[in-house]
Design an enzyme around this catalytic site. Structure first.
Site, PDB file in Angstrom:
ATOM      1  N   HIS A  75      26.503  74.320  24.893  1.00  0.00           N
ATOM      2  CA  HIS A  75      27.638  73.390  24.934  1.00  0.00           C
ATOM      3  C   HIS A  75      27.533  72.462  26.142  1.00  0.00           C
ATOM      4  O   HIS A  75      27.649  71.236  26.017  1.00  0.00           O
ATOM      5  CB  HIS A  75      28.939  74.198  24.990  1.00  0.00           C
ATOM      6  CG  HIS A  75      30.175  73.376  25.057  1.00  0.00           C
ATOM      7  ND1 HIS A  75      31.001  73.194  23.973  1.00  0.00           N
ATOM      8  CD2 HIS A  75      30.744  72.680  26.072  1.00  0.00           C
ATOM      9  CE1 HIS A  75      32.013  72.422  24.330  1.00  0.00           C
ATOM     10  NE2 HIS A  75      31.884  72.103  25.599  1.00  0.00           N
ATOM     11  N   GLU A  76      27.291  73.037  27.311  1.00  0.00           N
ATOM     12  CA  GLU A  76      27.213  72.233  28.532  1.00  0.00           C
ATOM     13  C   GLU A  76      25.969  71.341  28.526  1.00  0.00           C
ATOM     14  O   GLU A  76      26.005  70.221  29.034  1.00  0.00           O
ATOM     15  CB  GLU A  76      27.233  73.133  29.767  1.00  0.00           C
ATOM     16  CG  GLU A  76      28.486  73.977  29.912  1.00  0.00           C
ATOM     17  CD  GLU A  76      29.787  73.207  29.773  1.00  0.00           C
ATOM     18  OE1 GLU A  76      29.854  72.040  30.212  1.00  0.00           O
ATOM     19  OE2 GLU A  76      30.743  73.765  29.213  1.00  0.00           O
ATOM     20  N   HIS A 107      26.721  68.131  26.687  1.00  0.00           N
ATOM     21  CA  HIS A 107      27.354  67.155  27.585  1.00  0.00           C
ATOM     22  C   HIS A 107      26.296  66.482  28.464  1.00  0.00           C
ATOM     23  O   HIS A 107      26.273  65.267  28.619  1.00  0.00           O
ATOM     24  CB  HIS A 107      28.386  67.831  28.496  1.00  0.00           C
ATOM     25  CG  HIS A 107      29.635  68.286  27.826  1.00  0.00           C
ATOM     26  ND1 HIS A 107      30.495  67.444  27.178  1.00  0.00           N
ATOM     27  CD2 HIS A 107      30.186  69.519  27.734  1.00  0.00           C
ATOM     28  CE1 HIS A 107      31.523  68.128  26.706  1.00  0.00           C
ATOM     29  NE2 HIS A 107      31.349  69.400  27.024  1.00  0.00           N
TER      30      HIS A 107
END
Length: 154
Positions: free
Chosen positions: A67-68, A71
């Protein structure tokens, strides 16, 4: 899992799933309660919640890292890196990252210590911290707030 192992894990996931290197630093954050990780736009480092480093949360940790990294890679590429952006949603689904960090019992319910009651409409405002009653008024009728004991109200 320590800092070096986490850094190596993030770099491996970045290469294997995104086919791009992770060139910045991963930090462990001991204070996180409601989130699994955080990507910083200013210096591009990633913070990971220390509680997810336990072996029993390894699958959740992988999802959080993906997820990170979504980003991270989208931001550096100049694409939509926010949760609401289509680019982010598509990439997250493609790599199999987690949309939300699972609740592992870290979120503590805050005990309301202070209870304010409106003199006019009798609306009750439970609060964790004290309010300045000279500065704040009732949100419903703009009446004066008075601090009461819990047993006086209920």
């Amino acid at each position: 899992m320590n800092q070096k192992e986490l850094q190596r894990l993030v770099e491996d996931i970045s290469i294997n799933y995104f086919h791009k290197p992770f060139l910045h630093q991963v930090k462990i954050n001991k204070r996180m309660r409601t989130t699994g990780g955080r990507y910083h736009l200013d210096d591009h480092h990633i913070e990971i919640n220390q509680h997810f480093l336990a072996k029993k949360y390894h699958a959740d940790l992988i999802g959080i890292i993906k997820h990170e990294l979504c980003h991270y890679h989208l931001h550096l590429a100049g694409h939509g890196y926010r949760h609401r952006d289509a680019d982010f949603k598509i990439l997250l689904q493609r790599v199999g990252g987690s949309r939300y960090a699972p609740d592992i019992g870290l979120r503590q319910k805050q005990n309301k210590k202070y209870f304010y009651i409106c003199k006019n409409c009798k609306a009750i405002y439970p609060r964790v911290r004290k309010l300045d009653t000279k500065r704040f008024v009732c949100g419903k009728c703009h009446g004066k707030l008075v601090l009461k004991e819990k047993n006086e109200i209920f």
